[in-house]
Design a protein around this motif. Structure first.
Motif, PDB file in Angstrom:
ATOM      1  N   ILE A 239      -8.373  70.265  26.513  1.00 25.80           N
ATOM      2  CA  ILE A 239      -9.624  70.443  27.245  1.00 25.80           C
ATOM      3  C   ILE A 239     -10.124  69.030  27.516  1.00 25.80           C
ATOM      4  O   ILE A 239     -10.263  68.232  26.586  1.00 25.80           O
ATOM      5  CB  ILE A 239     -10.667  71.250  26.447  1.00 25.80           C
ATOM      6  N   ILE A 240     -10.390  68.718  28.777  1.00 25.23           N
ATOM      7  CA  ILE A 240     -10.730  67.355  29.180  1.00 25.23           C
ATOM      8  C   ILE A 240     -12.157  67.300  29.705  1.00 25.23           C
ATOM      9  O   ILE A 240     -12.565  68.123  30.524  1.00 25.23           O
ATOM     10  CB  ILE A 240      -9.748  66.853  30.259  1.00 25.23           C
ATOM     11  N   PHE A 241     -12.910  66.303  29.216  1.00 25.75           N
ATOM     12  CA  PHE A 241     -14.279  66.060  29.659  1.00 25.75           C
ATOM     13  C   PHE A 241     -14.392  64.629  30.175  1.00 25.75           C
ATOM     14  O   PHE A 241     -14.329  63.683  29.384  1.00 25.75           O
ATOM     15  CB  PHE A 241     -15.278  66.242  28.510  1.00 25.75           C
ATOM     16  N   PRO A 242     -14.534  64.436  31.489  1.00 26.53           N
ATOM     17  CA  PRO A 242     -14.782  63.081  31.993  1.00 26.53           C
ATOM     18  C   PRO A 242     -16.092  62.543  31.406  1.00 26.53           C
ATOM     19  O   PRO A 242     -17.072  63.287  31.287  1.00 26.53           O
ATOM     20  CB  PRO A 242     -14.896  63.277  33.507  1.00 26.53           C
ATOM     21  N   TYR A 243     -16.102  61.281  31.017  1.00 21.70           N
ATOM     22  CA  TYR A 243     -17.309  60.684  30.431  1.00 21.70           C
ATOM     23  C   TYR A 243     -18.522  60.900  31.326  1.00 21.70           C
ATOM     24  O   TYR A 243     -19.615  61.159  30.836  1.00 21.70           O
ATOM     25  CB  TYR A 243     -17.130  59.181  30.207  1.00 21.70           C
ATOM     26  N   LYS A 244     -18.333  60.808  32.633  1.00 20.55           N
ATOM     27  CA  LYS A 244     -19.460  60.918  33.567  1.00 20.55           C
ATOM     28  C   LYS A 244     -20.120  62.295  33.516  1.00 20.55           C
ATOM     29  O   LYS A 244     -21.274  62.443  33.917  1.00 20.55           O
ATOM     30  CB  LYS A 244     -19.029  60.580  34.993  1.00 20.55           C
ATOM     31  N   ASP A 245     -19.403  63.308  33.023  1.00 19.49           N
ATOM     32  CA  ASP A 245     -19.939  64.667  32.953  1.00 19.49           C
ATOM     33  C   ASP A 245     -20.627  64.972  31.621  1.00 19.49           C
ATOM     34  O   ASP A 245     -21.242  66.022  31.472  1.00 19.49           O
ATOM     35  CB  ASP A 245     -18.826  65.691  33.176  1.00 19.49           C
ATOM     36  N   ILE A 246     -20.506  64.075  30.654  1.00 19.40           N
ATOM     37  CA  ILE A 246     -21.073  64.294  29.322  1.00 19.40           C
ATOM     38  C   ILE A 246     -22.472  63.677  29.286  1.00 19.40           C
ATOM     39  O   ILE A 246     -22.629  62.484  29.522  1.00 19.40           O
ATOM     40  CB  ILE A 246     -20.182  63.665  28.232  1.00 19.40           C
ATOM     41  N   PRO A 247     -23.482  64.486  28.990  1.00 20.91           N
ATOM     42  CA  PRO A 247     -24.848  63.960  28.960  1.00 20.91           C
ATOM     43  C   PRO A 247     -25.012  62.789  27.993  1.00 20.91           C
ATOM     44  O   PRO A 247     -24.491  62.824  26.878  1.00 20.91           O
ATOM     45  CB  PRO A 247     -25.695  65.160  28.496  1.00 20.91           C
ATOM     46  N   ARG A 248     -25.707  61.737  28.446  1.00 21.09           N
ATOM     47  CA  ARG A 248     -26.024  60.557  27.646  1.00 21.09           C
ATOM     48  C   ARG A 248     -24.782  59.836  27.112  1.00 21.09           C
ATOM     49  O   ARG A 248     -24.867  59.108  26.138  1.00 21.09           O
ATOM     50  CB  ARG A 248     -26.951  60.926  26.473  1.00 21.09           C
ATOM     51  N   PHE A 249     -23.639  60.005  27.747  1.00 22.28           N
ATOM     52  CA  PHE A 249     -22.412  59.375  27.263  1.00 22.28           C
ATOM     53  C   PHE A 249     -22.120  58.154  28.118  1.00 22.28           C
ATOM     54  O   PHE A 249     -22.158  58.238  29.348  1.00 22.28           O
ATOM     55  CB  PHE A 249     -21.244  60.361  27.343  1.00 22.28           C
ATOM     56  N   PRO A 250     -21.842  57.016  27.504  1.00 22.11           N
ATOM     57  CA  PRO A 250     -21.506  55.825  28.296  1.00 22.11           C
ATOM     58  C   PRO A 250     -20.217  56.044  29.093  1.00 22.11           C
ATOM     59  O   PRO A 250     -19.415  56.908  28.749  1.00 22.11           O
ATOM     60  CB  PRO A 250     -21.290  54.739  27.232  1.00 22.11           C
ATOM     61  N   THR A 251     -20.030  55.270  30.123  1.00 22.16           N
ATOM     62  CA  THR A 251     -18.794  55.349  30.901  1.00 22.16           C
ATOM     63  C   THR A 251     -18.047  54.027  30.794  1.00 22.16           C
ATOM     64  O   THR A 251     -18.653  52.973  30.686  1.00 22.16           O
ATOM     65  CB  THR A 251     -19.079  55.654  32.382  1.00 22.16           C
ATOM     66  N   SER A 252     -16.745  54.121  30.802  1.00 26.50           N
ATOM     67  CA  SER A 252     -15.909  52.927  30.773  1.00 26.50           C
ATOM     68  C   SER A 252     -15.681  52.467  32.206  1.00 26.50           C
ATOM     69  O   SER A 252     -15.348  53.269  33.074  1.00 26.50           O
ATOM     70  CB  SER A 252     -14.567  53.239  30.112  1.00 26.50           C
ATOM     71  N   THR A 253     -15.872  51.185  32.451  1.00 31.07           N
ATOM     72  CA  THR A 253     -15.669  50.644  33.797  1.00 31.07           C
ATOM     73  C   THR A 253     -14.393  49.815  33.891  1.00 31.07           C
ATOM     74  O   THR A 253     -14.115  49.234  34.931  1.00 31.07           O
ATOM     75  CB  THR A 253     -16.874  49.774  34.214  1.00 31.07           C
ATOM     76  N   VAL A 254     -13.618  49.774  32.819  1.00 31.86           N
ATOM     77  CA  VAL A 254     -12.398  48.974  32.798  1.00 31.86           C
ATOM     78  C   VAL A 254     -11.306  49.692  33.578  1.00 31.86           C
ATOM     79  O   VAL A 254     -11.030  50.875  33.354  1.00 31.86           O
ATOM     80  CB  VAL A 254     -11.935  48.712  31.344  1.00 31.86           C
ATOM     81  N   GLN A 255     -10.695  48.952  34.507  1.00 31.47           N
ATOM     82  CA  GLN A 255      -9.615  49.519  35.307  1.00 31.47           C
ATOM     83  C   GLN A 255      -8.479  49.960  34.393  1.00 31.47           C
ATOM     84  O   GLN A 255      -8.092  49.245  33.469  1.00 31.47           O
ATOM     85  CB  GLN A 255      -9.116  48.491  36.310  1.00 31.47           C
ATOM     86  N   GLY A 256      -7.969  51.153  34.642  1.00 35.60           N
ATOM     87  CA  GLY A 256      -6.879  51.672  33.832  1.00 35.60           C
ATOM     88  C   GLY A 256      -7.327  52.578  32.697  1.00 35.60           C
ATOM     89  O   GLY A 256      -6.524  53.284  32.116  1.00 35.60           O
ATOM     90  N   HIS A 257      -8.617  52.551  32.366  1.00 37.05           N
ATOM     91  CA  HIS A 257      -9.135  53.472  31.349  1.00 37.05           C
ATOM     92  C   HIS A 257      -9.542  54.756  32.065  1.00 37.05           C
ATOM     93  O   HIS A 257     -10.371  54.728  32.976  1.00 37.05           O
ATOM     94  CB  HIS A 257     -10.334  52.880  30.622  1.00 37.05           C
ATOM     95  N   ALA A 258      -8.996  55.878  31.636  1.00 37.28           N
ATOM     96  CA  ALA A 258      -9.262  57.152  32.311  1.00 37.28           C
ATOM     97  C   ALA A 258     -10.723  57.568  32.187  1.00 37.28           C
ATOM     98  O   ALA A 258     -11.248  58.256  33.054  1.00 37.28           O
ATOM     99  CB  ALA A 258      -8.356  58.242  31.749  1.00 37.28           C
ATOM    100  N   GLY A 259     -11.376  57.173  31.103  1.00 40.17           N
ATOM    101  CA  GLY A 259     -12.783  57.510  30.931  1.00 40.17           C
ATOM    102  C   GLY A 259     -13.012  58.986  30.681  1.00 40.17           C
ATOM    103  O   GLY A 259     -13.793  59.620  31.381  1.00 40.17           O
ATOM    104  N   GLN A 260     -12.308  59.517  29.686  1.00 35.74           N
ATOM    105  CA  GLN A 260     -12.487  60.931  29.377  1.00 35.74           C
ATOM    106  C   GLN A 260     -12.184  61.225  27.917  1.00 35.74           C
ATOM    107  O   GLN A 260     -11.413  60.520  27.284  1.00 35.74           O
ATOM    108  CB  GLN A 260     -11.626  61.801  30.293  1.00 35.74           C
TER     109      GLN A 260
END
Length: 108
Positions: free
Chosen positions: A53-74
């Protein structure tokens, strides 16, 4: 949540952490026993999980997001060789503008 422009803007209260955790608990019945932070070069480990089960960081309330290229962020919940686990595909960095307490979160 986007990376803050100043490192002082990324401090969260216990209540904010709890709201985010509670939200995740309502989204899945999985209860991992192991947490793995997959930084550069380790993101593929999450691909080995079964019953994902995958949750993109951007969809998780109050969760930081990774901006580093190559990091899936989930967050990826699943089983690794039968063990319930959660993998962070990408992490947060101080140089992205996050508070040092945010990037060095310890899960006990």
């Amino acid at each position: 949540m986007e990376a803050a422009s100043s490192s002082s803007q990324c401090s969260y209260s216990y209540e904010e952490y709890k709201k985010t955790a509670d939200w995740l608990m309502t989204q899945t019945e999985k209860r991992p026993k192991v947490a793995i932070i997959c930084g550069s070069g380790l993101g593929g480990l999450a691909e080995l999980l079964d019953d994902k089960i995958i949750f993109p960081y951007k969809d998780i309330p109050r969760f930081p997001t990774s901006t580093v290229q190559g990091h899936a962020g989930q967050l990826v919940f699943g089983k690794l060789q039968g063990c319930e686990c959660i993998c962070m595909q990408g992490r947060f960095h101080f140089y992205e503008g996050y508070n040092i307490h945010t990037v060095n979160c310890k899960m006990y």
